[in-house]
Design a protein around this motif. Structure first.
Motif, PDB file in Angstrom:
ATOM      1  N   ARG A   1      18.834 -26.540  -6.703  1.00  0.00           N
ATOM      2  CA  ARG A   1      18.870 -25.125  -7.023  1.00  0.00           C
ATOM      3  C   ARG A   1      17.595 -24.808  -7.790  1.00  0.00           C
ATOM      4  O   ARG A   1      17.273 -25.457  -8.777  1.00  0.00           O
ATOM      5  N   LEU A   2      16.863 -23.822  -7.306  1.00  0.00           N
ATOM      6  CA  LEU A   2      15.602 -23.491  -7.961  1.00  0.00           C
ATOM      7  C   LEU A   2      15.500 -21.992  -8.182  1.00  0.00           C
ATOM      8  O   LEU A   2      16.007 -21.219  -7.381  1.00  0.00           O
ATOM      9  N   PRO A   3      14.826 -21.599  -9.262  1.00  0.00           N
ATOM     10  CA  PRO A   3      14.576 -20.168  -9.412  1.00  0.00           C
ATOM     11  C   PRO A   3      13.579 -19.730  -8.343  1.00  0.00           C
ATOM     12  O   PRO A   3      12.742 -20.515  -7.922  1.00  0.00           O
ATOM     13  N   LEU A   4      13.691 -18.479  -7.917  1.00  0.00           N
ATOM     14  CA  LEU A   4      12.798 -18.001  -6.856  1.00  0.00           C
ATOM     15  C   LEU A   4      11.356 -17.997  -7.303  1.00  0.00           C
ATOM     16  O   LEU A   4      10.453 -18.156  -6.523  1.00  0.00           O
ATOM     17  N   THR A   5      11.164 -17.796  -8.547  1.00  0.00           N
ATOM     18  CA  THR A   5       9.797 -17.745  -9.032  1.00  0.00           C
ATOM     19  C   THR A   5       9.729 -18.391 -10.409  1.00  0.00           C
ATOM     20  O   THR A   5      10.718 -18.457 -11.125  1.00  0.00           O
ATOM     21  N   LEU A   6       8.543 -18.837 -10.743  1.00  0.00           N
ATOM     22  CA  LEU A   6       8.371 -19.452 -12.058  1.00  0.00           C
ATOM     23  C   LEU A   6       8.043 -18.401 -13.106  1.00  0.00           C
ATOM     24  O   LEU A   6       7.934 -18.697 -14.282  1.00  0.00           O
ATOM     25  N   ALA A   7       7.843 -17.167 -12.658  1.00  0.00           N
ATOM     26  CA  ALA A   7       7.371 -16.152 -13.587  1.00  0.00           C
ATOM     27  C   ALA A   7       8.517 -15.503 -14.348  1.00  0.00           C
ATOM     28  O   ALA A   7       8.298 -14.866 -15.357  1.00  0.00           O
ATOM     29  N   ILE A   8       9.737 -15.681 -13.848  1.00  0.00           N
ATOM     30  CA  ILE A   8      10.873 -15.048 -14.505  1.00  0.00           C
ATOM     31  C   ILE A   8      11.931 -16.096 -14.809  1.00  0.00           C
ATOM     32  O   ILE A   8      12.130 -17.029 -14.023  1.00  0.00           O
ATOM     33  N   LEU A   9      12.561 -15.965 -15.921  1.00  0.00           N
ATOM     34  CA  LEU A   9      13.514 -16.976 -16.358  1.00  0.00           C
ATOM     35  C   LEU A   9      14.736 -16.302 -16.965  1.00  0.00           C
ATOM     36  O   LEU A   9      14.617 -15.251 -17.589  1.00  0.00           O
ATOM     37  N   ASP A  10      15.892 -16.890 -16.713  1.00  0.00           N
ATOM     38  CA  ASP A  10      17.103 -16.386 -17.340  1.00  0.00           C
ATOM     39  C   ASP A  10      17.179 -16.959 -18.736  1.00  0.00           C
ATOM     40  O   ASP A  10      17.157 -18.171 -18.901  1.00  0.00           O
TER      41      ASP A  10
ATOM     42  N   ILE B   1       0.839  -1.200   0.000  1.00  0.00           N
ATOM     43  CA  ILE B   1       0.000   0.000   0.000  1.00  0.00           C
ATOM     44  C   ILE B   1       0.877   1.256   0.000  1.00  0.00           C
ATOM     45  O   ILE B   1       0.617   2.207  -0.732  1.00  0.00           O
ATOM     46  N   ASN B   2       1.949   1.218   0.780  1.00  0.00           N
ATOM     47  CA  ASN B   2       2.893   2.328   0.769  1.00  0.00           C
ATOM     48  C   ASN B   2       3.409   2.592  -0.631  1.00  0.00           C
ATOM     49  O   ASN B   2       3.456   3.719  -1.097  1.00  0.00           O
ATOM     50  N   MET B   3       3.782   1.492  -1.276  1.00  0.00           N
ATOM     51  CA  MET B   3       4.359   1.580  -2.615  1.00  0.00           C
ATOM     52  C   MET B   3       3.360   2.185  -3.595  1.00  0.00           C
ATOM     53  O   MET B   3       3.706   3.038  -4.398  1.00  0.00           O
ATOM     54  N   VAL B   4       2.119   1.751  -3.485  1.00  0.00           N
ATOM     55  CA  VAL B   4       1.088   2.278  -4.376  1.00  0.00           C
ATOM     56  C   VAL B   4       0.886   3.758  -4.097  1.00  0.00           C
ATOM     57  O   VAL B   4       0.724   4.555  -5.023  1.00  0.00           O
ATOM     58  N   GLY B   5       0.955   4.116  -2.814  1.00  0.00           N
ATOM     59  CA  GLY B   5       0.825   5.519  -2.460  1.00  0.00           C
ATOM     60  C   GLY B   5       1.882   6.363  -3.153  1.00  0.00           C
ATOM     61  O   GLY B   5       1.587   7.383  -3.758  1.00  0.00           O
ATOM     62  N   GLU B   6       3.119   5.879  -3.091  1.00  0.00           N
ATOM     63  CA  GLU B   6       4.214   6.606  -3.737  1.00  0.00           C
ATOM     64  C   GLU B   6       4.004   6.706  -5.236  1.00  0.00           C
ATOM     65  O   GLU B   6       4.255   7.730  -5.854  1.00  0.00           O
TER      66      GLU B   6
ATOM     67  N   HIS C   1      11.702   3.593 -10.534  1.00  0.00           N
ATOM     68  CA  HIS C   1      12.069   3.090  -9.222  1.00  0.00           C
ATOM     69  C   HIS C   1      10.852   2.516  -8.501  1.00  0.00           C
ATOM     70  O   HIS C   1      10.868   1.393  -7.995  1.00  0.00           O
ATOM     71  N   ASN C   2       9.760   3.299  -8.524  1.00  0.00           N
ATOM     72  CA  ASN C   2       8.517   2.844  -7.891  1.00  0.00           C
ATOM     73  C   ASN C   2       8.031   1.533  -8.491  1.00  0.00           C
ATOM     74  O   ASN C   2       7.610   0.620  -7.783  1.00  0.00           O
ATOM     75  N   THR C   3       8.082   1.488  -9.815  1.00  0.00           N
ATOM     76  CA  THR C   3       7.575   0.298 -10.495  1.00  0.00           C
ATOM     77  C   THR C   3       8.363  -0.930 -10.079  1.00  0.00           C
ATOM     78  O   THR C   3       7.797  -1.990  -9.816  1.00  0.00           O
ATOM     79  N   ARG C   4       9.685  -0.759  -9.987  1.00  0.00           N
ATOM     80  CA  ARG C   4      10.510  -1.901  -9.628  1.00  0.00           C
ATOM     81  C   ARG C   4      10.212  -2.358  -8.200  1.00  0.00           C
ATOM     82  O   ARG C   4      10.051  -3.542  -7.933  1.00  0.00           O
ATOM     83  N   ASP C   5      10.061  -1.381  -7.316  1.00  0.00           N
ATOM     84  CA  ASP C   5       9.727  -1.720  -5.930  1.00  0.00           C
ATOM     85  C   ASP C   5       8.393  -2.445  -5.865  1.00  0.00           C
ATOM     86  O   ASP C   5       8.242  -3.438  -5.158  1.00  0.00           O
ATOM     87  N   LEU C   6       7.453  -1.921  -6.595  1.00  0.00           N
ATOM     88  CA  LEU C   6       6.113  -2.502  -6.593  1.00  0.00           C
ATOM     89  C   LEU C   6       6.165  -3.932  -7.103  1.00  0.00           C
ATOM     90  O   LEU C   6       5.563  -4.840  -6.531  1.00  0.00           O
ATOM     91  N   GLN C   7       6.920  -4.115  -8.159  1.00  0.00           N
ATOM     92  CA  GLN C   7       7.050  -5.457  -8.729  1.00  0.00           C
ATOM     93  C   GLN C   7       7.608  -6.421  -7.690  1.00  0.00           C
ATOM     94  O   GLN C   7       7.106  -7.518  -7.512  1.00  0.00           O
ATOM     95  N   GLU C   8       8.634  -5.941  -6.978  1.00  0.00           N
ATOM     96  CA  GLU C   8       9.241  -6.806  -5.972  1.00  0.00           C
ATOM     97  C   GLU C   8       8.259  -7.147  -4.864  1.00  0.00           C
ATOM     98  O   GLU C   8       8.164  -8.308  -4.448  1.00  0.00           O
ATOM     99  N   SER C   9       7.509  -6.137  -4.410  1.00  0.00           N
ATOM    100  CA  SER C   9       6.570  -6.423  -3.318  1.00  0.00           C
ATOM    101  C   SER C   9       5.469  -7.374  -3.762  1.00  0.00           C
ATOM    102  O   SER C   9       5.031  -8.214  -2.986  1.00  0.00           O
ATOM    103  N   VAL C  10       5.019  -7.207  -4.986  1.00  0.00           N
ATOM    104  CA  VAL C  10       3.958  -8.096  -5.460  1.00  0.00           C
ATOM    105  C   VAL C  10       4.489  -9.519  -5.528  1.00  0.00           C
ATOM    106  O   VAL C  10       3.812 -10.480  -5.145  1.00  0.00           O
TER     107      VAL C  10
END
Lengths: 168, 703
Positions: B543-552, B312-317, B350-359
């Motif tokens: 060894r696993l990727p942290l998420t399935l949504a992003i891939l190298d 919510i903070n992030m969205v506020g920013e 910057h905000n977008t990246r933070d938001l992405q991380e929090s989501v």
């Protein structure tokens, strides 16, 4: 034609009362086709596209629509009409169709968009029963607007890409 | 007013399953003899709320079952019963059983009650033992709470009839025994006589009726038939008839004063039950419960409030930045504004990246959700194997994506079982080898780069390279003369059909394990390695990727098309030396690379693209590996390596062979991600036997 449009705009308020649907029409090989306007998401110009390997010829590829991958179907190729080079008026109509596998957003390539008509359900006529023509399965009905005849398309059928059933 | 309770079912299931988890972990903390009241209370509370909930929602099987469990716990809590390890085992089994029952209810499946009934019988046996002894101490006539419970009796109705005759009943010429007999004709009858009103022997008057009765009648005749029986005594007695329906599964203990054969009967029941017990002592297969549990994966997710707050903070920013940019966009653009605009855009990025991380963090859960099932598993398995094992859990707070977590749990179970069964030695062997008697299995999780690393370590015997090699030669996986390093030999355990266990146990050793483990992990874009030292132990590293949504991904071009190859499957990329290329039948080119023959797949051919580089020496070869099979992909050029967000192609289109998904490149174009396994299949390449590669002619497929 303008007269027709004006007339239609006048009656725009009364749409809900009768079984009147609005149709977006577009041109293709000098014929006018119509699709239910509620299915239309947006209209875009032709843009560069990413091919999908080993897909039927009428699947031109996929585009990025604000983060969603949307496949693009060439309607001329789908209907077996002769191909024309894409030009500045070539447009992609992005539609949402409810298929068996769920709601899908797809784009159809047509020669040019034409108009929006309000057509009463009762005005639409069935397609003459010509079993030999494969394309008739795509047609939902025929309707006369003034002097012209508009072919109303059944998008669910047109965009049902179960390849086994389609010609390739 | 009636409320539709079904809307609360999901919450009930979730809470109950959580309650069961709590019970399980607390039960494992219990040590017989050394009683911790808080632990018992926690277990009791969990059991109690499950019972209460299931009763409210009408899941009588569950509430009946939990009731017995609760009775035992209550007695332990009050100290009237000593906790034994047998109790703990039984309670753990019933946790499994309850989990199964809840799972069935959740899936609207018919509940299989055989298991529950058996367990219930065991509980009753324990409790009835208690009852007998307590009967000795407690004054006669005191009524024990009904413990004995039977399963439902079909569509029959149960009526509770309370019959309180007035003292002068006998004087009116009525004999209760006849009434009882008449009632018994209507159906199955249980009689409870209440003797409390019988006065002292000195004051007793022989022609007065002091006894009152409670009848539990199971009949299909209806209430009217019961009333008819009491028609003649209506005025001389207080009669209440209530319908209990199926809710009263509990049949009361018989305590009849008059002609009652109950004593012998109940003892007969007890022996029957004990026979049952010995017969059915085989505990239900644990993996059955596990598979059931997996099928009932809940779809909701619990997010801690601070994650939501930060969001919510992030969205506020973001809103503030947006307002700023809007303001800048109004009016004429001056040079000053230009500067501010650029600054604003940087802030937006910057905000977008933070938001992405929090989501992303919302989907992340601590790995303790997976780890928590291991203490139980280790306890059960080590008991079965007669080994002494200590389980160490490290890095339980390490977070990873929920989807990844759900899929990693089964492979991990397999690995831990393997460690217990094959890795660790028996206490005697350990002592002989000069090691502490108690073996250690350590689970460790930590973040490394964009990956999560999970280590499963044991201090057992380590992999026996000699044995593995022999077995591999025996199975035709390698040749006798092959020189392999220890690591290469260890790698062999991941080959299909490989098992060195001399004896196939129900825990492991069937040889359908490690290759499945590896495949599961690979399907998550992860990798698994093993390191081992004889006599010291072995370590499996996942060894696993942290998420399935992003891939190298590695971007490659074929003709004018850009494709992405998952970086994890790339072994190396090279320019082809034509001297090393051989042509085998069917037009398949094979590259000899350090004693390996690698089939060359032309990507443009498989994907039907024209205009690509067709000469082998002009293009580049990307060697990729999938399912232990290496192939070379001929591409025009290699571009950058970058992280890509995986988008579904299926969502609006359909599955495309050889393509696992799509992504959007920096310039907004769509690019397809290559699915190596699918591609190999598409090319018609397959493994025939273990050493030969065969190819179906591509031409015939294209035609």
């Amino acid at each position: 034609m303008e007269a027709v449009v004006d007339e239609l705009l006048d009656s725009a308020d009364e749409h809900q009362e009768d079984n009147i649907c609005q149709f977006l029409t577009f041109m293709m090989a000098d014929e006018e086709y119509g699709v239910d306007i509620l299915a239309v998401q947006e209209i875009r110009g032709w843009e560069e596209i990413t091919q999908i390997p080993n897909s039927p010829t009428y699947v031109k590829g996929a585009i990025n629509l604000r983060g969603t991958i949307v496949p693009i179907i060439d309607l001329r190729a789908r209907f077996g009409l002769p191909q024309v080079p894409y030009s500045s008026v070539t447009v992609v109509i992005v539609v949402k169709v409810g298929l068996q596998s769920g709601d899908k957003i797809m784009g159809i390539v047509v020669d040019a968009v034409s108009d929006v008509y309000s057509i009463s359900e009762s005005d639409a006529r069935d397609v003459p029963d010509v079993t030999n023509t494969e394309n008739t399965e795509f047609v939902h009905g025929l309707v006369n607007v003034g002097e012209k005849m508009v072919v109303l398309l059944d998008l669910e059928r047109v965009l049902n890409l179960e390849f086994g059933a389609s010609k390739n | 007013m009636s409320i539709d309770l079904s809307q609360f079912f999901e919450v009930f299931f979730e809470e109950s399953l959580e309650g069961l988890d709590v019970m399980e972990s607390e039960l494992l903390n219990l040590t017989p003899g050394d009683l911790d009241n808080e632990t018992i209370n926690t277990i009791f509370r969990a059991a109690h709320s499950i019972k209460g909930g299931s009763g409210t929602f009408g899941f009588t099987h569950v509430s009946d079952f939990t009731h017995v469990l609760e009775t035992l716990l209550d007695q332990i809590r009050e100290g009237s019963r000593e906790l034994t390890s047998e109790h703990v085992n039984l309670l753990l089994q019933s946790v499994d059983c309850l989990r199964e029952m809840l799972g069935d209810l959740q899936n609207n499946q018919e509940t299989d009650l055989t298991n529950a009934t058996q367990l219930k019988e065991k509980f009753e046996l324990i409790l009835s033992g208690e009852e007998q002894s307590s009967n000795v101490q407690s004054p006669a006539g005191q009524q024990q709470v009904a413990i004995e419970a039977q399963t439902d009796h079909g569509a029959l109705d149960t009526y509770e009839v309370v019959f309180k005759p007035q003292h002068h009943l006998f004087k009116t010429g009525n004999e209760p025994i006849y009434l009882i007999e008449e009632l018994a004709e209507l159906g199955e009858l249980d009689v409870v006589a209440n003797l409390e009103l019988i006065p002292d022997i000195h004051n007793i008057s022989a022609d007065e009726c002091y006894v009152t009765w409670t009848f539990y009648l199971e009949t299909d005749k209806g209430e009217d038939a019961i009333k008819e029986v009491f028609e003649w005594v209506e005025d001389d007695a207080e009669i209440t008839i209530t319908l209990c329906g199926g809710l009263f599964g509990d049949d009361p203990v018989e305590e009849n004063t008059a002609n009652e054969p109950s004593a012998s009967e109940s003892s007969a029941q007890t022996t029957a039950a004990s026979k049952n017990e010995t017969k059915n002592d085989v505990s239900p297969a644990a993996n059955k419960a596990a598979s059931k549990a997996a099928s009932t994966e809940s779809t909701s997710i619990r997010v801690s409030i601070d994650k939501v707050d930060s969001l919510i903070n992030m969205v506020g920013e973001l809103v503030i930045t947006q307002a700023m940019l809007t303001q800048l966009g109004e009016g004429e653009i001056t040079e000053n504004k230009m500067m501010a605009l650029q600054e604003g855009l940087a802030q937006l990025a910057h905000n977008t990246r933070d938001l992405q991380e929090s989501v992303m963090r919302i989907r992340m859960l601590p790995i303790s959700f997976v780890f928590s099932r291991f203490p139980r598993l280790v306890r059960d398995t080590s008991q079965k194997l007669g080994k002494e094992v200590e389980l160490k859990l490290l890095g339980e707070q390490t977070e990873l994506d929920k989807t990844v977590m759900e899929k990693i749990s089964d492979p991990m179970v397999h690995l831990v079982r393997n460690s217990l069964d094959h890795g660790l030695e028996t206490p005697e062997q350990r002592e002989e080898a000069g090691k502490p008697k108690v073996g250690t299995v350590t689970l460790n999780a930590f973040h490394q780069g964009g990956n999560i690393v999970i280590e499963i370590m044991d201090d057992g015997a380590g992999l026996n390279t000699q044995k593995i090699k022999q077995k591999a030669i025996q199975n035709g996986l390698i040749n006798e003369g092959d020189e392999l390093s220890d690591d290469e030999i260890n790698e062999l355990i991941f080959m299909p059909g490989f098992s060195t266990a001399d004896q196939v146990s129900d825990i492991s050793g069937r040889g359908v394990g490690m290759d499945v483990v590896r495949r599961n992990i690979q399907s998550l874009n992860g990798s698994i390695e093993v390191t081992s030292e004889q006599g010291i132990g072995s370590t499996f590293t996942i060894r696993l990727p942290l998420t399935l949504a992003i891939l190298d991904g590695q971007l490659v071009t074929v003709a004018q098309h850009t494709y992405i190859i998952p970086l994890i499957s790339i072994v190396e990329s090279l320019q082809i030396d034509l001297k090393m290329v051989n042509c085998v039948g069917g037009g398949l080119n094979v590259l000899r690379l350090r004693d390996e023959y690698i089939p060359i797949l032309r990507l443009h051919q498989i994907f039907n693209h024209s205009g690509a580089i067709e000469d082998l020496d002009k293009g580049l070869l990307v060697i990729v590996e999938s399912d232990n099979q290496k192939v070379g992909l001929l591409v025009d050029d290699l571009l950058a390596q970058q992280q890509v967000v995986i988008k579904s192609l299926e969502a609006n289109y359909q599955k495309v062979e050889g393509v696992s998904g799509a992504t959007i490149l920096g310039d907004g174009r769509v690019s397809l991600i290559i699915d190596i396994t699918g591609l190999i299949k598409l090319a018609g390449l397959k493994k025939a036997g273990s050493t030969e590669l065969a190819i179906e002619s591509l031409e015939s497929e294209e035609a």
